[in-house]
Design an enzyme around this catalytic site. Sequence first.
Site, PDB file in Angstrom:
ATOM      1  N   LYS A 241       0.856  -1.185   0.000  1.00 46.90           N
ATOM      2  CA  LYS A 241       0.000   0.000   0.000  1.00 46.90           C
ATOM      3  C   LYS A 241       0.893   1.236   0.000  1.00 46.90           C
ATOM      4  CE  LYS A 241      -3.154   2.870   2.632  1.00 46.90           C
ATOM      5  NZ  LYS A 241      -3.600   3.277   3.973  1.00 46.90           N
ATOM      6  N   GLN A 242       0.638   2.146  -0.910  1.00 45.38           N
ATOM      7  CA  GLN A 242       1.481   3.329  -1.035  1.00 45.38           C
ATOM      8  C   GLN A 242       0.625   4.536  -1.405  1.00 45.38           C
ATOM      9  OE1 GLN A 242       3.855   5.466  -0.267  1.00 45.38           O
ATOM     10  NE2 GLN A 242       5.356   3.864  -0.719  1.00 45.38           N
TER      11      GLN A 242
END
Length: 354
Positions: A241-242
Site C-alpha cells: 500500500k502506497q
Amino acid sequence: MNISTDKIKELLGGDADSLLNHVSKTIDKSQLHMPGADFIDRIFVQTNRNSQVLNSMASLFNHGRLAGTGYLSILPVDQGIEHSAGSAFAPNPIYFDPDNIVKLALEGGCNAVASTLGVLATVSRKYAHKIPFVAKMNHNELLTYPNKHDQILFGSADEAWNLGAVAVGATIYFGSEGSNRQIIEIAQLFERAHELGMATILWCYTRNSEFKKDGVNYETAADLTGQANHLGVTIQADIIKQKMPTNNGGFTKIGFGKSDPDMYDKLSSEHPIDLCRYQVANCYMGRIGLINSGGSSSGGKDLEEAVKTAVINKRAGGMGLIMGRKAFQRPMKEGVNLLNHVQEVYLNKEIDSA
C-alpha cells in the site's frame, strides 16, 4: 451499478484526455506482471508462500464486486488510532461503532475490510465468515507529546489469526528514527503470519521532517516511495500500500541516498501515470501488487478525486485502491456510491494499462 466510460470521462473533467489516452514511454507495460483473474496461479504459485497463504490470497481476490478480476477494493478504517477517533469520526459518528465499519465494506462491495485488532475482534464472530478481515497490527498512537514518527505493535499475528483474519497489515515509516526497529518487527510479524497461512499487506510510508525542502514535501516523491516499496517487498509483503506519488526527485533535491539520472529521464516522467508506474516497477515489476491509498476527504470533490486516483493506478499497472476517509466521512449511502464508482474503473474493460 454500471458506469459508462463517458461518465468516467465526465468525472475526470479536463484531465480525461491526458489520463485515458496517455501512452507510457518509460517502462513498457509488456515488462509488467499485470493483475488478472489468474494472478495467483501465474505469480504466487511460484513463490515460497504455503498453500494456506494462497488460500487466504484467493479469499481476498474472490470477494466483492471485483471478485475474479485480480483487482482489489479495500476499505481501511484504522484512523481511529492513526488520526485520533474524534478527528476521524466527527464527520460521521456512526463509525465509532465497529459494526458500521464492516457494514460499509459489505454494502460497498469491497474485497476486504482493514481495521484494528480491537475493531475486528469486537465483531469477528458476526462478520469474519462474510467478508475477509485484514488486521492492522501497528499504529502511530499520536497521544504521545510531542508527536513522533513511530509505529508500535498492538498485538500479534496469532491474535489476528484467532479472530479470523485472512491477512495482517502493518506500517513502516521508512526514513524515520524508528525505521530499523520497525523493519525488524514487521519482518518477524510477516514471517509468523505466513506460517499461520495469512497474507501480508505493508503500508510503505516515508516519514522524516528533512524530506520536506523549499516548501515541497518529498515524502510522496516517486523515487522515495518507490524505494520504500522495494524495501517492503524485500520483507515479503504480498501487497504494497502506497500513497499516490505527487512529485519526483527527492533524492537529488534533498541530497541523500543514491540515484541515477535514468530514474528520472528514462524510467519515469512528470506524468502521474509514469510516476505511479515507477512505484509498480519497484514492486518486482508488479509481481507484488500495488494498491494506492485514497487520501484525505476534501468534501465536494471526493468522487472526482477517487475516480482519478483509480484511473492512474490501473493504467500504471497497479492492483487497486484502499480508500477510507473519502468513504466513511460521509453518509453510508454516499460512501457506498463512492466505493462503487472506484470499482467501476477496474471493471471497465475500455480502461487498460498505458
